[in-house]
Design an enzyme around this catalytic site. Structure first.
Site, mmCIF file in Angstrom:
data_model
loop_
_atom_site.group_PDB
_atom_site.id
_atom_site.type_symbol
_atom_site.label_atom_id
_atom_site.label_comp_id
_atom_site.label_asym_id
_atom_site.label_seq_id
_atom_site.Cartn_x
_atom_site.Cartn_y
_atom_site.Cartn_z
ATOM 1 N N THR A 1 -18.102 8.145 77.200
ATOM 2 C CA THR A 1 -17.793 9.575 77.337
ATOM 3 C C THR A 1 -17.867 10.015 78.791
ATOM 4 O O THR A 1 -18.370 9.296 79.658
ATOM 5 C CB THR A 1 -18.786 10.440 76.529
ATOM 6 N N CYS A 2 -17.405 11.228 79.058
ATOM 7 C CA CYS A 2 -17.408 11.767 80.420
ATOM 8 C C CYS A 2 -18.690 12.515 80.738
ATOM 9 O O CYS A 2 -18.723 13.327 81.655
ATOM 10 C CB CYS A 2 -16.207 12.664 80.634
ATOM 11 N N ASP A 3 -19.743 12.279 79.967
ATOM 12 C CA ASP A 3 -21.032 12.879 80.300
ATOM 13 C C ASP A 3 -21.825 11.865 81.110
ATOM 14 O O ASP A 3 -21.994 10.724 80.678
ATOM 15 C CB ASP A 3 -21.778 13.234 79.008
#
Ligand SMILES: *Cc1c(COP(=O)(O)O)cnc(C)c1O
Length: 376
Positions: free
Chosen positions: A323-325
């Site tokens: 994910t982009c976290d």
């Protein structure tokens, strides 16, 4: 990996990570608990893996259930267990949820303060309550905070309050911390529990039950003692602190019941470096903290990650999710050894993932679907 899981994965066609749980392993684990602690009733901690297949298997084997919400109670009832086999073990309950549980037939509740006792007395009259006491959780890889339980000195007051309100002051509970690798960790908590029994006895209240909680480990990278070592250590502590008046006991295994029954198959999405001469590679998988591996938080749980190249030379990697976290990094502080030959597209097998994975996966964070699960 069990032969049944291997066979299942060989025929799986879909894309994306998945969890496969072998119910035969859950059955064996239940048998091992029953054998290691023959005089103790098992209340499976539903939150570890609430899949209907797991609940109905355990219900058919005679297990009882530790639940934390009305929804979990309903799932256990749907799996075929009668309400007498259910404990509402969360110390934090809305009064209307206690009322719903009572209407469904539940008569056993956890408390750790007088305000919670009063809620139960109002809407679940005559029920049994046990008081949870704090435990220091030394020796646990996933220690619990001070969120649940009261100081042992306060427990007798809480239980006396329950008694005066017309409830049955039934006993004491504690949890020595999850993934507890020391079988002797129960000793100190049992000493405290025995002190609460004595104090209540002096006030004319005879407690009957000690709830020994969960904490029984599953094997990740490090070996853990067998469940029979826990059984004998706990029995010796019961003798030591209660003499020949050993109370009724229950355990609430979660991780130890289902952890080693599950395996996640995932895939390498990218292998990269942050500079040309960087020694540590970054390995990005198609599963991360939001896809079911939340217990890698603070790198607490180190899952065994197997590949088909494990006979090759190994080198340290940072392992991260898709994910982009930026919090979605699994292992960085202590890099993880993976084969130097590992490539984009390789499958990886993450072991010991039957507990605390599927229900921790986000619905669709960043568009990634929740972890697919199969119980075979
Ligand atoms: C989560 C929980 C358990 C299960 O703990 P494990 O360490 O997974 O065995 C047992 N009892 C209570 C009250 C819990 O909240």
């Amino acid at each position: 990996m069990t032969a049944r899981i291997r066979e299942f994965l060989r025929h799986r066609a879909e894309d994306g990570p998945c969890l496969v749980v072998d119910l035969d392993v859950v059955r064996d684990n239940y048998g091992a608990f029953a054998k290691a602690l023959p005089d103790t009733r098992v209340f499976y901690a539903v939150k570890a893996n609430p899949a209907p297949e797991v609940l109905s298997l355990l219900a058919s084997l005679g297990s009882c259930f530790d639940t934390a919400s009305v929804a979990e109670i309903e799932m256990v009832l749907a799996a075929g267990a009668a309400p007498e086999r259910i404990s509402y073990g969360n110390t934090i309950k809305k009064e209307r949820d206690i009322a719903r549980a009572y209407a469904l037939g539940v008569r056993l509740f956890a408390v750790d303060c007088k305000a919670e006792v009063e809620k139960i007395a109002r809407v679940a009259p005559g029920s049994r309550v046990f008081c949870r006491i704090l435990s220091d959780c030394v020796g646990a890889d996933w220690p619990l905070s001070r969120k649940f339980g009261c100081e042992p000195d306060m427990a007798a007051d809480v239980l006396e309050h329950a008694h005066r309100q017309g409830l049955e002051a039934h006993g004491v509970s504690f949890h020595v911390g999850s993934q507890q690798r020391n079988p002797h960790a129960w000793d100190r908590a049992l000493a405290s529990a025995a002190a609460v029994f004595r104090e209540c006895g002096e006030r004319g209240i005879n407690l009957a039950m000690v709830n020994l909680g969960g904490g029984f480990p599953t094997k990740y990278l490090k070996n853990v003692p067998a469940v029979r070592s826990y059984g004998s250590a706990i029995f010796r502590s019961l003798r030591k602190h209660f003499g020949n008046r050993i109370p009724e006991t229950i355990i609430e295994p979660g991780r130890g019941m289902v952890g080693n029954a599950g395996l996640i198959e995932a895939e390498v999405v990218l292998v990269s470096r942050k500079s040309e001469d960087d020694e540590v590679r970054w390995v990005y998988l198609d599963i991360g903290k939001f896809g079911g591996l939340a217990e890698t938080m603070d790198e607490a749980i180190r899952y065994p990650i197997r590949t088909e190249r494990d006979r090759d030379q190994m080198a340290p990697c940072v392992v991260a999710g898709p994910t982009c976290d930026s919090a979605d990094v699994l292992y960085e502080r202590e890099p993880y050894l993976l084969p130097v030959s590992l490539e984009i597209g390789d499958k990886v097998l993450i072991e010991g993932t039957g507990a605390y994975t599927a229900t921790y996966s986000a619905c669709a964070f960043n568009g990634f679907p929740p972890l697919r699960t199969y119980h075979i």
